[in-house]
Motif scaffolding. Sequence first.
Motif, PDB file in Angstrom:
ATOM      1  N   ARG A 134      22.248 -56.164 -28.701  1.00  0.00           N
ATOM      2  CA  ARG A 134      22.345 -57.575 -28.388  1.00  0.00           C
ATOM      3  C   ARG A 134      22.348 -57.737 -26.871  1.00  0.00           C
ATOM      4  O   ARG A 134      23.094 -57.065 -26.162  1.00  0.00           O
ATOM      5  CB  ARG A 134      23.616 -58.172 -29.003  1.00  0.00           C
ATOM      6  N   GLY A 180      23.538 -59.789 -24.848  1.00  0.00           N
ATOM      7  CA  GLY A 180      24.812 -60.107 -24.220  1.00  0.00           C
ATOM      8  C   GLY A 180      25.630 -58.890 -23.855  1.00  0.00           C
ATOM      9  O   GLY A 180      26.606 -58.999 -23.102  1.00  0.00           O
ATOM     10  N   ARG A 183      25.601 -62.985 -22.186  1.00  0.00           N
ATOM     11  CA  ARG A 183      27.013 -62.776 -22.502  1.00  0.00           C
ATOM     12  C   ARG A 183      27.753 -64.106 -22.539  1.00  0.00           C
ATOM     13  O   ARG A 183      28.551 -64.363 -23.454  1.00  0.00           O
ATOM     14  CB  ARG A 183      27.658 -61.843 -21.475  1.00  0.00           C
ATOM     15  N   ASP A 208      27.053 -65.844 -25.730  1.00  0.00           N
ATOM     16  CA  ASP A 208      27.773 -65.263 -26.859  1.00  0.00           C
ATOM     17  C   ASP A 208      29.263 -65.585 -26.792  1.00  0.00           C
ATOM     18  O   ASP A 208      29.931 -65.700 -27.831  1.00  0.00           O
ATOM     19  CB  ASP A 208      27.559 -63.747 -26.903  1.00  0.00           C
ATOM     20  N   ASN A 221      31.633 -67.757 -29.580  1.00  0.00           N
ATOM     21  CA  ASN A 221      32.875 -67.150 -30.073  1.00  0.00           C
ATOM     22  C   ASN A 221      34.134 -67.852 -29.574  1.00  0.00           C
ATOM     23  O   ASN A 221      35.232 -67.331 -29.720  1.00  0.00           O
ATOM     24  CB  ASN A 221      32.909 -65.670 -29.676  1.00  0.00           C
ATOM     25  N   TYR A 259      34.360 -57.549 -27.905  1.00  0.00           N
ATOM     26  CA  TYR A 259      32.895 -57.633 -27.863  1.00  0.00           C
ATOM     27  C   TYR A 259      32.361 -56.571 -26.900  1.00  0.00           C
ATOM     28  O   TYR A 259      32.911 -56.401 -25.816  1.00  0.00           O
ATOM     29  CB  TYR A 259      32.500 -59.025 -27.358  1.00  0.00           C
ATOM     30  N   TRP A 283      33.965 -60.894 -33.060  1.00  0.00           N
ATOM     31  CA  TRP A 283      32.828 -61.775 -32.766  1.00  0.00           C
ATOM     32  C   TRP A 283      31.934 -61.880 -34.000  1.00  0.00           C
ATOM     33  O   TRP A 283      31.689 -60.882 -34.658  1.00  0.00           O
ATOM     34  CB  TRP A 283      32.010 -61.215 -31.593  1.00  0.00           C
ATOM     35  N   PRO A 284      31.404 -63.043 -34.342  1.00  0.00           N
ATOM     36  CA  PRO A 284      31.545 -64.349 -33.685  1.00  0.00           C
ATOM     37  C   PRO A 284      32.639 -65.221 -34.314  1.00  0.00           C
ATOM     38  O   PRO A 284      32.596 -66.432 -34.195  1.00  0.00           O
ATOM     39  CB  PRO A 284      30.171 -64.968 -33.931  1.00  0.00           C
TER      40      PRO A 284
END
Length: 408
Positions: free
Chosen positions: A105, A107, A114, A117, A121, A360, A367-368
């Motif tokens: 991912r 992020g 990031r 994301d 979250n 994370y 997450w998420p």
Amino acid sequence: METKPTLPPIISVDDHTVEPPQVWQDRLPKKYLDIGPRIVRAPLKEMTFLGGRFKPVMGERGGDGPIGDWWVYEDLHRPLTRLDTAVGYDRDEIKLEVITYEQMRKGSYDVPARLADMDVNHVQSALCFPTFPRFCGQTFTEAGDHELGLLCIRAYNDWMVEEWCGPSARGRLIPLTLIPLWDAELAAAEVRRNAARGVRAVAFSEIPPHLGLPSVHTDAWDPFLAACDETGTVVAMHIGSSSRMPSTSADAPPAVGSTITFANCCFSMVDWLMSGKFERFPNLKVMYAEGQIGWIPYILERADVVWEENRGWGGVADKVHRPPSELFAEHVYGCFFDDAFGLRNLDAIGLHNVLYETDYPHSDSTWPKSREVGEAQMGHLDAEVVEKIVRGNAIELLQLTPEGLWTP
């Protein structure tokens, strides 16, 4: 019917960054580029993770085997794995396998992604531990060339402060820096260098002797601890920062270690409480990332009993002059992301000594759904209590703005 308020925006004190490929190549002197940390795409020959030991073997470039991106540094070959960045994958799909940057991912290593994301979250701000340097920079301590190792540490810290937590992060990413563990004077200098630009957290090993380093019972670390005490820099210790995850036997499957990950934090905390360091350095604060909190009440109870009944022969009468539970209340913070038992026993831990995290992008991350997990586990608590756990304590400890942001 009265409804509980929703969780306030989270300040996570334990997330992780996967360093972009150019962190060291962009910052090291030319003469070190061929031996300094760099990414090589190569196949996996074999990889095991048993008894708490991770053992990957890189194959020849162009050879057979699953392809992954590997950090190569001196003689070290360390692959990126799915466990480094598992968010976005179904739990049953998360296996011990090598991956490339394209397979993770974004992020994990990119600031704008990031922040996006984090928005998903319900996370406002986050403190991030490293990946390739390992959780307290022991990769550079174990290297053969400490001159290069020091340059690598400074390069990482510059990247952390100036890029990862730079202007594009808008104060939402909180810097955590590294030190040269092999030299406490150099470590103190690096703490002060980073404190001068607003850094208030430094990574350290939970059990230094596991790395072949002095324990906290010696005076070897005093220059480093004095620098932290003077600058208000928090000593942050992540599970596994001793390069030895808890396990029971050489053939124990990873599930055994995953169940008892808190154990190193437990041992480490008793070390600190019985070391006398909190009385020598009255402003010193330590935190245990990903250690959870449910185990803390019994350890404090037992430590107090031992201090009261056995200090005469226990080797602590001359340096620990107060009950360990009192020292804990003033100096130690437990961090959790999923600990319903601990939340039911807050009174025995201390509301002011608890911090929240989302982990994370690791496989344990909530997450998420960190907001939903938090609301489910904290639904029995008053709103002001939840606010302190989820963000208030972190704001105070890390000296953030009242809005929960980092400023240099």
